[in-house]
Structure formats: structure tokens, C-alpha cells
Design a protein around this motif. Structure first.
Motif, short mmCIF file in Angstrom:
data_model
loop_
_atom_site.label_atom_id
_atom_site.label_comp_id
_atom_site.label_asym_id
_atom_site.label_seq_id
_atom_site.Cartn_x
_atom_site.Cartn_y
_atom_site.Cartn_z
N PRO A 112 -15.07 5.45 -9.07
CA PRO A 112 -13.69 5.11 -8.68
C PRO A 112 -12.99 4.31 -9.78
O PRO A 112 -13.58 3.42 -10.39
N VAL A 113 -11.73 4.64 -10.02
CA VAL A 113 -10.92 3.92 -11.00
C VAL A 113 -9.66 3.43 -10.30
O VAL A 113 -9.26 3.97 -9.26
N PRO A 114 -9.01 2.39 -10.83
CA PRO A 114 -7.79 1.88 -10.20
C PRO A 114 -6.70 2.95 -10.14
O PRO A 114 -6.56 3.77 -11.05
N ILE A 115 -5.95 2.94 -9.05
CA ILE A 115 -4.85 3.89 -8.89
C ILE A 115 -3.64 3.43 -9.70
O ILE A 115 -3.28 2.25 -9.67
N LYS A 116 -3.03 4.34 -10.42
CA LYS A 116 -1.84 4.04 -11.20
C LYS A 116 -0.66 4.79 -10.60
O LYS A 116 -0.57 6.01 -10.72
N LEU A 117 0.23 4.07 -9.94
CA LEU A 117 1.39 4.68 -9.31
C LEU A 117 2.64 4.43 -10.14
O LEU A 117 2.82 3.34 -10.68
N ALA A 118 3.49 5.44 -10.23
CA ALA A 118 4.80 5.23 -10.84
C ALA A 118 5.60 4.29 -9.96
O ALA A 118 5.58 4.40 -8.73
N PRO A 119 6.30 3.31 -10.56
CA PRO A 119 7.08 2.37 -9.74
C PRO A 119 8.12 3.11 -8.91
O PRO A 119 8.73 4.08 -9.38
N PRO A 120 8.35 2.71 -7.67
CA PRO A 120 9.39 3.34 -6.85
C PRO A 120 10.74 3.24 -7.53
O PRO A 120 11.12 2.19 -8.06
N GLU A 121 11.49 4.34 -7.52
CA GLU A 121 12.78 4.38 -8.19
C GLU A 121 13.93 3.97 -7.30
O GLU A 121 15.01 3.67 -7.79
N ASP A 122 13.72 3.96 -6.00
CA ASP A 122 14.80 3.63 -5.07
C ASP A 122 14.19 3.14 -3.76
O ASP A 122 12.97 3.03 -3.62
N GLN A 123 15.06 2.86 -2.80
CA GLN A 123 14.61 2.31 -1.52
C GLN A 123 13.79 3.33 -0.73
O GLN A 123 12.85 2.95 -0.02
N GLU A 124 14.11 4.62 -0.89
CA GLU A 124 13.32 5.64 -0.20
C GLU A 124 11.87 5.62 -0.68
O GLU A 124 10.92 5.60 0.12
N GLN A 125 11.68 5.62 -1.98
CA GLN A 125 10.33 5.61 -2.53
C GLN A 125 9.61 4.30 -2.21
O GLN A 125 8.39 4.28 -2.01
N GLN A 126 10.37 3.21 -2.16
CA GLN A 126 9.76 1.93 -1.81
C GLN A 126 9.19 1.98 -0.39
O GLN A 126 8.08 1.49 -0.13
N LEU A 127 9.92 2.60 0.52
CA LEU A 127 9.41 2.76 1.88
C LEU A 127 8.19 3.68 1.90
O LEU A 127 7.23 3.44 2.64
N GLY A 128 8.21 4.71 1.06
CA GLY A 128 7.06 5.59 0.96
C GLY A 128 5.83 4.85 0.44
O GLY A 128 4.71 5.09 0.91
N LYS A 129 6.04 3.96 -0.49
CA LYS A 129 4.93 3.17 -1.04
C LYS A 129 4.37 2.24 0.04
O LYS A 129 3.15 2.09 0.19
N GLN A 130 5.26 1.62 0.82
CA GLN A 130 4.80 0.74 1.90
C GLN A 130 4.00 1.51 2.95
O GLN A 130 2.99 1.02 3.46
N TYR A 131 4.44 2.73 3.24
CA TYR A 131 3.71 3.56 4.19
C TYR A 131 2.33 3.93 3.63
O TYR A 131 1.32 3.84 4.34
N PHE A 132 2.26 4.31 2.37
CA PHE A 132 0.98 4.64 1.75
C PHE A 132 0.03 3.45 1.79
O PHE A 132 -1.17 3.60 2.04
#
Length: 536
Positions: free
Chosen positions: A427-447
Motif C-alpha cells: 500500500p502507498v499513500p493516496i494522492k488526490l488532486a485538490p478539489p477545484e470547487d465546492q462540488e468536488q469538495q463535497l465529493g471529497k468529504q463523502y469519499f
């Protein structure tokens, strides 16, 4: 001793073990063993509805070792209406819409479109697909699906015959096809259930449920299954045997089946396993395919890349022979072939399926999932089963039941998948692209499980309303209403928004559901009457 007494003693001697077994069976049942968990259960919020049991795998495994895979909740009416059109979906993670969830699934993509095609019918497309399952579970669940009066069954399956649950190379199997089939015929018996629990207690399989690891990291026991080897052939044989059993259940019940070829990423996914135990190395074939692509020799490239997939010894992707079996099965009475693999090839660069439609080795991206569902829709529309109003591909794409936040959460889920075996040795650390807007931020919180799916979609709805983005506000409201069929307010809100924007067939569906859930507003009744007249 008289002859009569001799026979009496003989009968008693014969009955003693039977009585002992019955007493053991009864005692074990009192202790909680045995019994059959039903596939379909009551919706606790409204008894008009049933749903497929999310934890159906508890039917087969003790709690200590049950795979951490569940079926996403979706609802259908307990009593099928006279005007009902009810379709069930069976299959693995792709049929279930991984990693996006129900909105990307066959059920999610098709239900709204079929509602528009049949505004006067109560359309229900019920998902019973889930990650990691294979043909054993399809066969075991078929009788219970038949009991719910399906008008058709859609099947997209075949990738999990080797490393899925009960797969020939999986930790979660019992030692061979005949043992597995015997268990699946007898697991409701308490003695068998207790023996199975003992079996897993004595084996160190609990180590496969290591916290934080993906299911792919947990499931693989036999990581080297060479092409044409006995284990390879065993996977093909179990698939064909189980699928014939499944299709025979539907054939006897007169239920038409639409079965699809399956697709995987051959252009851009290197072999996950390649060893000298095979007569032809998968990694060599993949390199030759890439070289042929660079030279523009597409015929040779396709041959080598398909061979690389087929010779991949770590069998998370189905080989070509699975599709050969599917095409043969589709010749059976009552079975229609849906050639999704050909459709995805047609829409892929150079006619070779790769990253333009796939997220990794076999799960489609959103356009790929839409194409998969659209291929089933075209087959349904061409059949005698479904001859309603044709909803164009362009219109269906505009109304696809997915939001940007769900797409970001799906992207994050794939990054987590690829950060572990077999894409990474450890296992390696997950690298996520930073959320670009409020929609993606909510998606990140859900994940990250900081908020629920329902909270995410409700927040998106409010965001879209504030922004004046009516189409997305309608879509979010519809998604919430579909998740809460027993909630009159949410369903009436969806209906009102659709009515206002002249999406009458869809509006009528939500008004009917709001009424069933208990809404008694005067405008609901008047609008339902108006829409029923318009849509006749």
C-alpha cells in the motif's frame, strides 16, 4: 428373540443416528446457525417497498470472515402493479456502477430513461449486482428474483470467475466447484453452517480482512493461473455451468434475459501478472502491442494486446474465452445478446478499448458506463419487451443520474484502489488532486466518510438552487427522491420542478410516488389528472 422384535431393534438402530442428527440440527438452529437469509427484505421506513438485502454475503460466510462488500440500497414496490415494468440487473462491480455508485449502474442509468419511454407504466429497474460476485451467486439468487415477477433480467458478468467470491483462485472459496455447489445447495442446514464456521475458524483466512486493504488485496490466493492451465479451464467450466443453471431458471419462468459481452482495458493496462510458467509471456505480448500501435499496425496491435490480457496470469480481467461462452449462451431460447464489448471498441481510439473509456483494468469511466447502459437500452427497445417512446442517446446523456461530486468521489475511490495490490506491491499513500470547487469538495468529504451520500446530495441541491442552476437542482432532487421513495415531500418537490419544466412523464412518476407515500395536497391530484390525460 422373535422376528418382530428383531425388526423393531433394527428400526430403532436406524432411527438413532437420524434422531441424533435432528437433535443436533435443532440445537444448532437455537444457537443461531442455519436458515437462509432472504435476498429481498422490508423497507423499514415504508412497508409498501422492498429492497435487496445489502449484506446478502452474510448468507454464505460467518461474520468473522464475511467479505466487506455490500449491495447498494435500492427500492421497489412489494406488490407489482398491473401496469408495472420490472427489470432486474445481475452481475459484478461494473453492473453495480463501481466506483460511482448506483447512478452509474445499469439500474441507475436505465430506470429514468425507461420511465420516459413508458410514462403510463410503473417502471422499476432493480439492482442486485455487487462487487466481487460471480456466477455462483447469480445462480443462487435467480429463484428469488423470479419470485418478484420480473419482465426481464439484464446480466453483465464474467470478470470474477477466478478472483471473485467463490472464484477458483480466491481466498473465499471452498476447495473446488463440486464442494462449492454442494455447499450452496445445503448452506441453510444448520449442521452445514456450523461445519463451514469451523472450517474458517481452522484456516487463517481472517488475515485477508486486514484493515485498510482493498478487496483486491484481500481476495487473491492463487496469483498465477496460466493460460489454458487446469485452473484456467476450471474457471471457464464453472462460469458456463453456473450460467446455464441461471438461464434455465429464467427460461422455465418465461423471463427473457439480456446478457452482455464484457469489456476490459487492453490498450493501456499492462498485465497484472506475467511469469515464465506460461507458454507465452503476457508482458512480451503487451510490449509488442504497444510497438505495433506506434507503427500504426492496428490489426497486429489488437492481436497482441488481447493476447496480453488473455495470458495475464493474475486474473482480475476475464479472458476472451469468457465472451466466447457468453455468445454461445446467448443462442439459448429466451436469451438476447447485448454486445457491449463491440460497442465500447467502436467508440475507442483505434477500435482498442483503453483509458478513454476505462478508469483502470476493467471499470468504465462515466462515458463508458453510459455507453454500456445505452447498449442495453437499444437492445430492450428493439425487443418485443419494450416498444415505447424512443429516448435519444443525446437526451439520455443530458439527464444521466450522476453529479460532479459523485464523479470526484469515484475518482478518489479509484486512486485508493490503484494504491494497493495488484497495482502496487505494498500500500502507498493516496494522492488526490485538490478539489477545484465546492462540488468536488463535497465529493471529497463523502469519499472520506465525513458526510453521508444523502447529506452530500442535499448540500449540492441547495448549492445549485443558490446558483440558479435549475437542471442540476432538478437532478439532485430526483436523486434524493429516488433514495427516499417513502418521503412524500421530496418526491413532490421533484415532481413540481419537473412539471414546471415540462418534463411531464417524469413528473407524473414522482407525483404518483408522492401520493403513495401519503401526500394529499390538492395540486398533486389535479396535476396527476392533467398529466395522465396528456400522456395517454
Amino acid at each position: 428373540m422373535t422376528v418382530g422384535r428383531q425388526w423393531l431393534f433394527r428400526i430403532i438402530a436406524l432411527l438413532i443416528p437420524v434422531i441424533a442428527l435432528l437433535l443436533l440440527e435443532g440445537g444448532l438452529r437455537l444457537a443461531g446457525f442455519g436458515g437462509k437469509l432472504a435476498l429481498f427484505i422490508d423497507n423499514p421506513a415504508h412497508d409498501d417497498y422492498l429492497l435487496p438485502r445489502p449484506d446478502i454475503l452474510n448468507r454464505y460466510f460467518p461474520e468473522e470472515v464475511v467479505p466487506r462488500v455490500t449491495m447498494e440500497a435500492n427500492f421497489f414496490l412489494r406488490d407489482k402493479p398491473d401496469n408495472g415494468l420490472r427489470i432486474f440487473v445481475q452481475g459484478g462491480s461494473t453492473a453495480a456502477g463501481f466506483p460511482y455508485g448506483l447512478g452509474a449502474s445499469l439500474a441507475g442509468m436505465l430506470e429514468g430513461r425507461l420511465r420516459q419511454s413508458y410514462p403510463q407504466r410503473q417502471v422499476e429497474v432493480v439492482n442486485t449486482a455487487m462487487s466481487a460476485v460471480n456466477s455462483y451467486l447469480l445462480a443462487d439468487l435467480a429463484d428469488e428474483i423470479v419470485s418478484q415477477q420480473p419482465d426481464a433480467v439484464l446480466i453483465y458478468a464474467g470478470h470474477n470467475e477466478y478472483l471473485g467470491i467463490f472464484g477458483v483462485g480466491s481466498h473465499f472459496q471452498f476447495g473446488g466447484p463440486w464442494i462449492t455447489r454442494a455447499y450452496l445447495n445445503l448452506y441453510q442446514i444448520a449442521i452445514v453452517d456450523a461445519l463451514q464456521s469451523l472450517y474458517y475458524t481452522l484456516l487463517p483466512i481472517t488475515q485477508t480482512n486486514e484493515s485498510g486493504r482493498t478487496f483486491m488485496a484481500q481476495v487473491a490466493s492463487d496469483t498465477v493461473i496460466p493460460f489454458r492451465s487446469p485452473r484456467y479451464q476450471q474457471g471457464l467450466q464453472q462460469f458456463e455451468t453456473n450460467m446455464r443453471k441461471t438461464l434455465s431458471v429464467y427460461q422455465e419462468a418465461g423471463v427473457p434475459v439480456f446478457i452482455s459481452t464484457i469489456a476490459s482495458n487492453v490498450r493501456d493496462q499492462p498485465p497484472l501478472g506475467s511469469t515464465d510458467t506460461s507458454d507465452y509471456r503476457a508482458d512480451v505480448a503487451f510490449k509488442k502491442g504497444q510497438e505495433a500501435l506506434r507503427r500504426g499496425n492496428l490489426t497486429m496491435a489488437s492481436q497482441h494486446l488481447r493476447r496480453a490480457r488473455d495470458y495475464d496470469t493474475l486474473r482480475f480481467r476475464a479472458p476472451s474465452d469468457i465472451n466466447t461462452i457468453i455468445r454461445k449462451l446467448a443462442q439459448l431460447p429466451g436469451v438476447t445478446l447485448v454486445d457491449a464489448e463491440a460497442r465500447l471498441r467502436q467508440r475507442s481510439e483505434d477500435g482498442i478499448i483503453g483509458n478513454t473509456l476505462m478508469l483502470e483494468h476493467l471499470h468504465p469511466n462515466v462515458p463508458g458506463y453510459f455507453l454500456l447502459a445505452d447498449t442495453f437500452y437499444q437492445a430492450l427497445h428493439s425487443s418485443r419487451l419494450a416498444t415505447g417512446t424512443y429516448i435519444s442517446t443525446a437526451e439520455a446523456w443530458r439527464h444521466r443520474p450522476l453529479l460532479a461530486a459523485e464523479e470526484y468521489a469515484g475518482y478518489a475511490q479509484i486512486q485508493a484502489l490503484k494504491a494497493d495490490f495488484p497495482f502496487s506491491a505494498t500500500p502507498v499513500p493516496i494522492k488526490l488532486a485538490p478539489p477545484e470547487d465546492q462540488e468536488q469538495q463535497l465529493g471529497k468529504q463523502y469519499f472520506e466518510q465525513a458526510i453521508s451520500w444523502r447529506k452530500m446530495v442535499a448540500s449540492l441541491r441547495e448549492l445549485y438552487l443558490q446558483q440558479g442552476n435549475t437542471p442540476l437542482a432538478i437532478k439532485a432532487t430526483m436523486l434524493l427522491a429516488d433514495a427516499l421513495p417513502h418521503d412524500p415531500l421530496t418526491n413532490e418537490q421533484a415532481a413540481d420542478m419537473l412539471f414546471k419544466h415540462q418534463r411531464h412523464a417524469e413528473a407524473l412518476h414522482y407525483y404518483r410516488r408522492a401520493e403513495r407515500a401519503g401526500s394529499i395536497t390538492s395540486h398533486l391530484t389535479s396535476r396527476m389528472g392533467l398529466l395522465e390525460k396528456r400522456l395517454r
